[in-house]
Every structure is written in C-alpha cells, then in structure tokens.
Motif scaffolding. Sequence first.
Motif: not given
Length: 170
Positions: A33-42, A60-69
């Motif tokens: 559960p603590n494995q380093p990982a990310f996903k960020a949308a623009w 640039d603007t970050v897009a949020t609201g889907r499956d970012e983590f």
Amino acid sequence: NTGMYSGTADTVKFATGGTERMRISSAGAVTMPNQPAFKAAWSNRNSTAADRILSTNNSDTVATGRDEFNTGSHFSTATGRFTAPVAGTYLLGFQALRNGTNGASLECRIKKNGGAIWARAYRSAFNNSHEYWSIVTNTKCAAGDYFEVLIGANTSIYGDDTYFYGHLIG
C-alpha cells in the motif's frame, strides 16, 4: 516493533513499527500500500514559443477529478517533478493528446535529473486535430533522482487525456 504477523488464515502481512507494509494473499497476490507511485493530469495548454517543463511553476494547470494519485507525495505539481524516494527501477510514462489544431510539431521528453534518457517522442507535423502520443520507459535510479516532462516549443496539449505517471518496480 518490526515483525511479521498473519491477519487471517488467508493472508500474511509484513509490518514495521506496527504499520502494514506488504500483504501476500493465499492466492499469491502481493500488495504494497505504500509503494511510491503517482499519476497527474494536465489541462489544456496552447503551444508556446519556448520549450517548457510541465509544471504549475510554468503556468500549466493540473486537471483533477478522475484517477490522479500521489502515494508517498513524491510528485510535485509545482515543479512537475517526481523524486525517487529510494534507489531502484522505476516505470515512467507520459500520455498526451494534442490540443486541436494548435502547434504543428511535437517534441517531448521524460528527463532524469535535467538530462535526456531514452524516453522521447518526436513528430514534425500532425495531420488531424487531437492526435495523441505516449512515452513509456523504465530506468534505474538512486534515491533523490528526479523525473520531469519537457514539452517542446509549438507543442500543445489537451486536458483530460494528458498525464504523467510512474511507480517503483523494485
């Protein structure tokens, strides 16, 4: 405070300091559960005259609201950097969709510590609106190495389908 304990007859859990770090199910599935990982949308960004690193520092603007983590908080939207917390092999990727008819060319790289690695997309011209490209690579790194996405001059992105992602493989 470090040890192994069994949560149920169907799982083995590993913990440090009383916090679960890894679980192996009776079927052999391993979860961390603590494995380093990310996903960020623009979000949408029309082409600019100069190369730029995707980041809120570069407008640039970050897009949020889907499956970012951002497991472990190792990705910074301000700098656009993912910083490796531990040495190991990492999988990194960038998926993008061109914004309409803005920008005739494409130059894109995933950079490591500010330098080039084998992670590049290039195209001299687009034929249609909203064409996409992607880059996927894995690389070994030391703790503290960082990764970022460079978008070339005249390259536009379309929000909703433009994202940077990665995780520690091992």
